[in-house]
Scaffold this active site. Structure first.
Site, PDB file in Angstrom:
ATOM      1  N   ARG A 109      16.918   5.977  13.339  1.00 15.61           N
ATOM      2  CA  ARG A 109      15.546   7.402  13.134  1.00 15.61           C
ATOM      3  C   ARG A 109      15.891   7.523  14.774  1.00 15.61           C
ATOM      4  NH1 ARG A 109      10.048   6.361  11.271  1.00 15.61           N
ATOM      5  NH2 ARG A 109      10.599   7.038  10.047  1.00 15.61           N
ATOM      6  N   HIS A 136      13.490  14.449   7.302  1.00 15.13           N
ATOM      7  CA  HIS A 136      13.527  13.079   7.211  1.00 15.13           C
ATOM      8  C   HIS A 136      13.732  13.247   6.025  1.00 15.13           C
ATOM      9  CE1 HIS A 136      11.500   9.271   6.915  1.00 15.13           C
ATOM     10  NE2 HIS A 136      10.307   9.146   7.313  1.00 15.13           N
ATOM     11  N   GLN A 139      12.404  10.714   3.097  1.00 17.28           N
ATOM     12  CA  GLN A 139      11.076  10.194   2.491  1.00 17.28           C
ATOM     13  C   GLN A 139      11.189  11.301   1.408  1.00 17.28           C
ATOM     14  OE1 GLN A 139       8.609   8.103   4.188  1.00 17.28           O
ATOM     15  NE2 GLN A 139       7.442   9.185   1.942  1.00 17.28           N
ATOM     16  N   ASP A 225       0.988  15.723   6.636  1.00 16.12           N
ATOM     17  CA  ASP A 225       1.538  14.645   7.378  1.00 16.12           C
ATOM     18  C   ASP A 225       0.770  14.487   9.021  1.00 16.12           C
ATOM     19  OD1 ASP A 225       3.280  12.577   8.478  1.00 16.12           O
ATOM     20  OD2 ASP A 225       4.988  14.571   9.248  1.00 16.12           O
ATOM     21  N   CYS A 265       3.085  10.636   3.480  1.00 15.58           N
ATOM     22  CA  CYS A 265       4.457  10.241   3.591  1.00 15.58           C
ATOM     23  C   CYS A 265       3.633   8.563   4.894  1.00 15.58           C
ATOM     24  CB  CYS A 265       5.637  10.648   4.966  1.00 15.58           C
ATOM     25  SG  CYS A 265       5.664  11.493   6.314  1.00 15.58           S
ATOM     26  N   ARG A 293      10.394   4.411  -1.894  1.00 18.69           N
ATOM     27  CA  ARG A 293      11.033   4.693  -0.129  1.00 18.69           C
ATOM     28  C   ARG A 293      12.739   3.553  -0.918  1.00 18.69           C
ATOM     29  NH1 ARG A 293      10.440   5.870   5.210  1.00 18.69           N
ATOM     30  NH2 ARG A 293      12.137   5.918   5.347  1.00 18.69           N
TER      31      ARG A 293
HETATM   32  N1  NVA Z   1       6.163  13.597  10.816  1.00 20.43           N
HETATM   33  C1  NVA Z   1       6.204  12.060  11.224  1.00 20.43           C
HETATM   34  C2  NVA Z   1       6.533  11.236  10.497  1.00 20.43           C
HETATM   35  C3  NVA Z   1       6.949  10.322  10.762  1.00 20.43           C
HETATM   36  C4  NVA Z   1       7.391   9.289   9.586  1.00 20.43           C
HETATM   37  C5  NVA Z   1       6.814  12.140  12.734  1.00 20.43           C
HETATM   38  O1  NVA Z   1       8.148  12.530  12.733  1.00 20.43           O
HETATM   39  O2  NVA Z   1       6.054  11.084  13.400  1.00 20.43           O
HETATM   40  N1   CP Z   2       7.209   7.644   6.315  1.00 15.30           N
HETATM   41  C1   CP Z   2       8.047   6.766   7.440  1.00 15.30           C
HETATM   42  O1   CP Z   2       9.030   7.564   7.495  1.00 15.30           O
HETATM   43  O2   CP Z   2       7.132   5.788   7.396  1.00 15.30           O
HETATM   44  P1   CP Z   2       7.659   4.775   9.023  1.00 15.30           P
HETATM   45  O3   CP Z   2       7.625   5.904  10.010  1.00 15.30           O
HETATM   46  O4   CP Z   2       6.236   3.667   8.908  1.00 15.30           O
HETATM   47  O5   CP Z   2       9.449   4.065   8.932  1.00 15.30           O
END
Ligand code: NVA
Ligand code: CP
Length: 310
Positions: A109, A136, A139, A225, A265, A293
């Site tokens: 990540r 992502h 997800q 989101d 998500c 997930r």
């Molecule tokens: N779009 C959000 C998703 C978090 C799971 C982010 O990138 O923070």
């Molecule tokens: N939806 C998701 O990826 O959640 P986290 O940021 O908690 O991993």
């Protein structure tokens, strides 16, 4: 699959797999979930190690990958920027060369997709995108499995995306092109999706609407989101103003199909991108989405490490 195998696959974007591979993965996810629910031990990854590298915060991604890998008989190494040399400017290429000599699969990540791709280019083992600024895919893999569980095939259906043209939105567009459904997108001006980032070649897989209500009209699934994704916190005040009319509330859900699902998500901000009555209401499947997930990523890791079973 052995390290360096020419058949080795990474999962860096949704479009890294084809429609028939998704059909296989959804079937494996269903089987793996069934075994989990029946307390049946299923350990195809004994002695395999997953390295998880987090340069951004996480709850679901960490728990789902970590619990999933242990359930499959493997083990996990958890790394963050703050407690590794990644945070002290060791080149990502060198980190990839080193880490991938010691583990069997890596989940990352991070911020720029380019960094994930640089890691993958120097890795001996499969690399999975656990979220970047651009995409992502894990997800959306879980979200589409969740849709199929509740409503059957997603092919030919309409998904309404309300809010930021972000990593989730771009991944939905990729998925629409590969799996044959349509996304109706509504974002405030200045926060549009970018077809070049999404990498879609068939513009008919999505349609842009100024009014979020029109995007939701007749949709089989409404999804949104956070207004401010990780890495964009400095823009928070401007975003709060710009996104005020892009809240999925009962009015928006009311114009979608009567049997429309709601997904997010997570993490969610009730009263911002979604009304509490929607996320906590009867059309919401957000908890199934989060749980899935784990099941979907177990199927993904099994596939990347062992190929097709049987
Ligand atoms: N779009 C959000 C998703 C978090 C799971 C982010 O990138 O923070
Ligand atoms: N939806 C998701 O990826 O959640 P986290 O940021 O908690 O991993």
């Amino acid at each position: 699959m052995k390290p360096g195998d020419s058949l080795m696959k990474h999962y860096l974007q949704f479009k890294d797999l084809r429609a028939e591979e998704y059909a296989y993965l959804f079937e494996r996810t269903r089987e793996i979930k069934k075994r989990f629910k029946n307390y049946e031990k299923y350990q195809p990854l004994v002695d395999r190690t997953l390295a998880m590298i987090f340069e951004k915060a996480s709850t679901r991604t960490r728990v789902s990958f970590e619990a999933g890998m242990y359930q499959m008989g493997g083990s996990v190494v958890h790394l963050t920027t703050g407690d590794t040399q990644l945070g002290r400017a060791e080149p990502v290429e060198d980190s990839a060369r080193v880490i991938s000599r010691m583990v069997d699969i890596v989940m990352i990540r991070t911020y720029e997709q380019a960094k994930l791709e640089a890691f993958a280019a120097h890795s001996r083992v499969p690399v999975i995108n656990g979220l970047t600024n651009e995409y992502h895919p894990c997800q959306i893999l879980a979200d589409i499995f969740t849709f199929i569980e509740h409503r059957g095939a997603i092919h030919g259906k309409t998904v309404a995306w309300v809010g930021d043209g972000n990593n989730m939105a771009h991944t939905w567009l990729q998925a629409a092109e590969i799996l044959g459904f349509k996304v109706h997108v509504s974002t405030p001006g200045g926060y549009e999706v970018d077809a070049a980032v999404a990498g879609v070649t068939d513009a008919s897989c999505y349609r842009v609407f100024k009014d979020p209500l029109e995007a939701c009209r007749g949709a089989h699934l409404v999804t949104t989101d956070v207004w401010t994704s990780m890495g964009y916190e400095a823009e928070n005040d401007a975003r709060l103003k710009a996104f005020a009319d892009w809240c999925v509330d009962d009015r928006l859900m009311g114009v979608a199909r009567g049997d429309a699902l709601f997904m997010h998500c997570l993490p969610a901000h009730r009263g911002e991108e979604v009304a509490a009555s929607v996320i906590d209401g009867p059309q919401s499947v957000v908890w199934d989405e989060a749980e899935n997930r784990m099941h979907a990523q177990k199927a993904l890791m099994e596939y990347l490490l062992l190929g097709r079973i049987g």
